[in-house]
Write a protein that holds these residues in place. Structure first.
Motif, PDB file in Angstrom:
ATOM      1  N   ASP A 100       0.866  -1.181   0.000  1.00  0.00           N
ATOM      2  CA  ASP A 100       0.000   0.000   0.000  1.00  0.00           C
ATOM      3  C   ASP A 100       0.900   1.229   0.000  1.00  0.00           C
ATOM      4  O   ASP A 100       1.736   1.404   0.901  1.00  0.00           O
ATOM      5  CB  ASP A 100      -0.911   0.007   1.225  1.00  0.00           C
ATOM      6  CG  ASP A 100      -1.883   1.169   1.211  1.00  0.00           C
ATOM      7  OD1 ASP A 100      -2.796   1.162   0.368  1.00  0.00           O
ATOM      8  OD2 ASP A 100      -1.706   2.097   2.030  1.00  0.00           O
ATOM      9  N   ILE A 132      -8.968  -3.165  -6.818  1.00  0.00           N
ATOM     10  CA  ILE A 132      -8.772  -3.506  -5.410  1.00  0.00           C
ATOM     11  C   ILE A 132     -10.022  -3.191  -4.601  1.00  0.00           C
ATOM     12  O   ILE A 132     -10.419  -3.945  -3.711  1.00  0.00           O
ATOM     13  CB  ILE A 132      -7.552  -2.755  -4.846  1.00  0.00           C
ATOM     14  CG1 ILE A 132      -6.296  -3.102  -5.658  1.00  0.00           C
ATOM     15  CG2 ILE A 132      -7.341  -3.094  -3.380  1.00  0.00           C
ATOM     16  CD1 ILE A 132      -5.962  -4.581  -5.696  1.00  0.00           C
ATOM     17  N   CYS A 133     -10.664  -2.070  -4.909  1.00  0.00           N
ATOM     18  CA  CYS A 133     -11.874  -1.672  -4.189  1.00  0.00           C
ATOM     19  C   CYS A 133     -12.987  -2.703  -4.373  1.00  0.00           C
ATOM     20  O   CYS A 133     -13.666  -3.082  -3.406  1.00  0.00           O
ATOM     21  CB  CYS A 133     -12.325  -0.293  -4.671  1.00  0.00           C
ATOM     22  SG  CYS A 133     -13.787   0.344  -3.815  1.00  0.00           S
ATOM     23  N   ARG A 163     -12.162  -5.873  -2.455  1.00  0.00           N
ATOM     24  CA  ARG A 163     -12.351  -5.685  -1.021  1.00  0.00           C
ATOM     25  C   ARG A 163     -13.807  -5.938  -0.614  1.00  0.00           C
ATOM     26  O   ARG A 163     -14.088  -6.392   0.503  1.00  0.00           O
ATOM     27  CB  ARG A 163     -11.934  -4.277  -0.625  1.00  0.00           C
ATOM     28  CG  ARG A 163     -12.279  -3.894   0.809  1.00  0.00           C
ATOM     29  CD  ARG A 163     -12.105  -2.404   1.013  1.00  0.00           C
ATOM     30  NE  ARG A 163     -10.696  -2.078   0.992  1.00  0.00           N
ATOM     31  CZ  ARG A 163      -9.885  -2.206   2.041  1.00  0.00           C
ATOM     32  NH1 ARG A 163     -10.362  -2.661   3.178  1.00  0.00           N
ATOM     33  NH2 ARG A 163      -8.633  -1.877   1.955  1.00  0.00           N
ATOM     34  N   GLU A 164     -14.740  -5.623  -1.515  1.00  0.00           N
ATOM     35  CA  GLU A 164     -16.153  -5.772  -1.193  1.00  0.00           C
ATOM     36  C   GLU A 164     -16.537  -7.219  -0.894  1.00  0.00           C
ATOM     37  O   GLU A 164     -17.573  -7.473  -0.275  1.00  0.00           O
ATOM     38  CB  GLU A 164     -17.008  -5.235  -2.343  1.00  0.00           C
ATOM     39  CG  GLU A 164     -16.903  -3.729  -2.529  1.00  0.00           C
ATOM     40  CD  GLU A 164     -17.701  -3.241  -3.720  1.00  0.00           C
ATOM     41  OE1 GLU A 164     -18.345  -4.076  -4.382  1.00  0.00           O
ATOM     42  OE2 GLU A 164     -17.692  -2.014  -3.982  1.00  0.00           O
ATOM     43  N   TYR A 183     -15.030  -9.033   1.144  1.00  0.00           N
ATOM     44  CA  TYR A 183     -14.802  -9.223   2.564  1.00  0.00           C
ATOM     45  C   TYR A 183     -15.719  -8.271   3.327  1.00  0.00           C
ATOM     46  O   TYR A 183     -15.464  -7.066   3.400  1.00  0.00           O
ATOM     47  CB  TYR A 183     -13.342  -8.953   2.925  1.00  0.00           C
ATOM     48  CG  TYR A 183     -12.371  -9.858   2.199  1.00  0.00           C
ATOM     49  CD1 TYR A 183     -12.085 -11.133   2.676  1.00  0.00           C
ATOM     50  CD2 TYR A 183     -11.742  -9.436   1.035  1.00  0.00           C
ATOM     51  CE1 TYR A 183     -11.191 -11.965   2.015  1.00  0.00           C
ATOM     52  CE2 TYR A 183     -10.850 -10.268   0.359  1.00  0.00           C
ATOM     53  CZ  TYR A 183     -10.587 -11.525   0.863  1.00  0.00           C
ATOM     54  OH  TYR A 183      -9.716 -12.351   0.205  1.00  0.00           O
ATOM     55  N   MET A 214     -14.959  -5.245   6.551  1.00  0.00           N
ATOM     56  CA  MET A 214     -13.513  -5.110   6.779  1.00  0.00           C
ATOM     57  C   MET A 214     -13.163  -3.650   7.031  1.00  0.00           C
ATOM     58  O   MET A 214     -13.653  -2.749   6.347  1.00  0.00           O
ATOM     59  CB  MET A 214     -12.726  -5.623   5.565  1.00  0.00           C
ATOM     60  CG  MET A 214     -11.224  -5.419   5.678  1.00  0.00           C
ATOM     61  SD  MET A 214     -10.304  -6.042   4.253  1.00  0.00           S
ATOM     62  CE  MET A 214     -10.284  -7.783   4.620  1.00  0.00           C
ATOM     63  N   LYS A 235     -10.798  -0.195   7.146  1.00  0.00           N
ATOM     64  CA  LYS A 235      -9.963   0.444   6.117  1.00  0.00           C
ATOM     65  C   LYS A 235      -8.718   0.996   6.781  1.00  0.00           C
ATOM     66  O   LYS A 235      -8.727   2.040   7.435  1.00  0.00           O
ATOM     67  CB  LYS A 235     -10.748   1.572   5.426  1.00  0.00           C
ATOM     68  CG  LYS A 235      -9.939   2.363   4.408  1.00  0.00           C
ATOM     69  CD  LYS A 235      -9.698   1.533   3.170  1.00  0.00           C
ATOM     70  CE  LYS A 235      -9.099   2.411   2.044  1.00  0.00           C
ATOM     71  NZ  LYS A 235      -7.721   2.874   2.360  1.00  0.00           N
ATOM     72  N   LEU A 253      -4.327  -3.341   6.229  1.00  0.00           N
ATOM     73  CA  LEU A 253      -5.332  -4.198   5.591  1.00  0.00           C
ATOM     74  C   LEU A 253      -5.355  -3.986   4.081  1.00  0.00           C
ATOM     75  O   LEU A 253      -5.611  -4.925   3.324  1.00  0.00           O
ATOM     76  CB  LEU A 253      -6.711  -3.923   6.188  1.00  0.00           C
ATOM     77  CG  LEU A 253      -6.945  -4.468   7.606  1.00  0.00           C
ATOM     78  CD1 LEU A 253      -8.297  -4.034   8.121  1.00  0.00           C
ATOM     79  CD2 LEU A 253      -6.834  -5.997   7.622  1.00  0.00           C
ATOM     80  N   ASP A 254      -5.089  -2.746   3.630  1.00  0.00           N
ATOM     81  CA  ASP A 254      -5.016  -2.494   2.191  1.00  0.00           C
ATOM     82  C   ASP A 254      -3.900  -3.322   1.556  1.00  0.00           C
ATOM     83  O   ASP A 254      -4.069  -3.892   0.468  1.00  0.00           O
ATOM     84  CB  ASP A 254      -4.769  -1.005   1.932  1.00  0.00           C
ATOM     85  CG  ASP A 254      -6.002  -0.161   2.207  1.00  0.00           C
ATOM     86  OD1 ASP A 254      -7.090  -0.744   2.319  1.00  0.00           O
ATOM     87  OD2 ASP A 254      -5.865   1.074   2.310  1.00  0.00           O
ATOM     88  N   VAL A 303      -5.088  -6.895   1.300  1.00  0.00           N
ATOM     89  CA  VAL A 303      -6.042  -7.088   0.203  1.00  0.00           C
ATOM     90  C   VAL A 303      -5.303  -7.135  -1.135  1.00  0.00           C
ATOM     91  O   VAL A 303      -5.622  -7.961  -2.006  1.00  0.00           O
ATOM     92  CB  VAL A 303      -7.094  -5.960   0.197  1.00  0.00           C
ATOM     93  CG1 VAL A 303      -7.950  -6.022  -1.067  1.00  0.00           C
ATOM     94  CG2 VAL A 303      -7.980  -6.051   1.430  1.00  0.00           C
ATOM     95  N   ARG A 317      -5.265 -10.236  -3.675  1.00  0.00           N
ATOM     96  CA  ARG A 317      -5.680 -10.100  -5.080  1.00  0.00           C
ATOM     97  C   ARG A 317      -4.612 -10.651  -6.014  1.00  0.00           C
ATOM     98  O   ARG A 317      -4.925 -11.280  -7.035  1.00  0.00           O
ATOM     99  CB  ARG A 317      -5.958  -8.623  -5.406  1.00  0.00           C
ATOM    100  CG  ARG A 317      -6.422  -8.391  -6.841  1.00  0.00           C
ATOM    101  CD  ARG A 317      -7.746  -9.098  -7.103  1.00  0.00           C
ATOM    102  NE  ARG A 317      -8.171  -8.994  -8.491  1.00  0.00           N
ATOM    103  CZ  ARG A 317      -7.782  -9.805  -9.468  1.00  0.00           C
ATOM    104  NH1 ARG A 317      -6.940 -10.809  -9.209  1.00  0.00           N
ATOM    105  NH2 ARG A 317      -8.229  -9.645 -10.687  1.00  0.00           N
TER     106      ARG A 317
END
Length: 414
Positions: A8, A96-97, A100-101, A103, A106, A108, A112-113, A116, A120
């Protein structure tokens, strides 16, 4: 076994997450977003890869403005990582967004980014590594700057014409817009009043236009008469307002000249780099694709081998339409995806508009698509022609062949 490294990126820090093929997160930490921080992260990646005896390393970063560019290039070019078969991906934040959905609930956070992004990468099915070779990056920086300047030039000319309306409101109706150029700017920069222009001898005014326009006017006498007619039909300003408008026009003229000079310098630099890039002559062989369009396409595409096939190129450009099907129903009209590289899409559409005027096959295709619908014919036909151009560009670059009009080229092997 593969090692997945999600990063990130922010302007100050790189938050890293190491993940194995089973989805286990075995290391997370933060380093500064600078050369020392990237070097430390590289060392940690090498140690982890050797310890786990991995066969390949995948590093993923979100494309966050300019902040991810330096670390992505550093990891892509590092010899130690290359020895360990490292692939570097710069990922669209929307990808990525959406991932993330999956999960629910979750939080932010940067950590965690990074997790994810690593997950991915582990999921796979990424169409291309978006890190390009240096020559393509250099070309891309120049062509994007040219894109920026061309739009600034159009905006500055529009602003000039808006202020010109104050000085000579009849200009836009009496004078052909094609006379806008060096001669007109010279005339206005010398601060001729409307009365001065109206009272000038037509022959003298025509000679002035011929001299300042460098003999580019096909009929300078006609242009001179139009300018005089506009000057006589326009409202007159008070001295104080006219002086202000003259200053504004003069400033705008200098801005236009400065941008035009910068464009010439950029074109020379673009031409130098373009001459050394493989594939340039393949695109230049297509009628209607000149050096500007060829440079724009290559600067955004990079090496065509980064893409699996022409469909991947089209998706990268945002020239793909979603399918809508359920059971026996399949929608006839679907929307084009809203993602994609807007610069590549711009150059493909502009190039398609130029090619369809010069190539019979593309011209026929454009007219066919134009006549299929009653509304938005040109826009729709042009975008579809650009999608057809994607297939041609992909074949020419992938096969390294020149375009031969009226001859079908062999499809590239996937």
């Amino acid at each position: 076994m593969k090692l997945f490294v999600g990063i990130d990126v922010s302007s100050q820090e790189l938050e890293a997450c190491f993940m194995n093929a089973d989805g286990d997160n075995f290391e997370s930490f933060t380093v500064p977003n600078n050369l020392h921080g990237a070097s430390h992260l590289r060392d940690r990646i090498v140690v982890a890869a050797d310890k786990l005896a991995v066969s390949e390393i995948h590093i993923g970063l979100e494309a966050t403005s300019v902040y991810s560019w330096h670390p992505a290039m550093y990891f892509h070019q590092d010899p130690a990582l290359r020895e360990r078969k490292t692939k570097v991906f710069t990922l669209n934040p929307k990808l990525i967004c959406k991932f993330r959905e999956a999960y629910a609930d979750m939080d932010k956070t940067d950590r965690l980014d990074a997790w994810v992004i690593a997950d991915r990468l582990r999921f796979g099915r990424l169409t291309t590594t978006l890190v390009m070779q240096e020559q393509y990056i250099a070309l891309q920086r120049l062509t994007r700057m040219r894109f920026h300047l061309v739009h600034n030039l159009a905006r500055e000319k529009q602003y000039f014409l808006q202020n010109l309306f104050y000085k000579c409101n009849a200009f836009t109706t009496e004078v052909d817009s094609s006379v806008f150029g060096h001669a007109l700017m010279e005339m206005l920069s010398e601060k001729f009043s409307l009365d001065d222009i109206a009272e000038m001898n037509v022959t003298d005014l025509a000679d002035y236009l011929r001299d300042k326009g460098r003999n580019r006017f096909p009929d300078p006498e006609r242009v001179a008469r139009c300018i005089q007619q506009a000057a006589r039909a326009s409202y007159r300003l008070s001295k104080v307002v006219e002086d202000s408008i003259d200053l504004v026009l003069g400033t705008s003229i200098e801005s236009i000249r400065s941008i035009q000079k910068q464009l010439k310098d950029l074109d020379k630099a673009i031409e130098r780099i373009l001459d050394g890039i493989p594939g340039a002559q393949c695109l230049l062989s297509v009628p209607g694709i000149g050096k500007v369009y060829a440079a724009g396409l290559l600067g955004e595409l990079g090496d065509i081998e980064r893409f699996k096939d022409q469909a991947a190129v089209a998706k990268y450009a945002g020239l793909t339409w979603r399918k809508h099907q359920s059971g026996a129903f399949e929608a006839e009209h679907t929307a084009r995806i809203k993602s994609g590289n807007r610069f590549l899409r711009y150059y493909l559409v502009e190039a398609a508009n130029s090619v369809r005027l010069r190539d019979e096959e593309f011209g026929e295709y454009y007219r066919k698509k134009y006549n299929e619908v009653p509304r938005n014919q040109h826009k729709r036909a042009l975008v579809l022609t650009a999608r057809k151009l994607v297939r041609l560009v992909d074949v020419l670059l992938r096969n390294g062949q020149l375009y031969t009009p009226r001859r079908k080229v062999n499809s590239a092997k996937n």
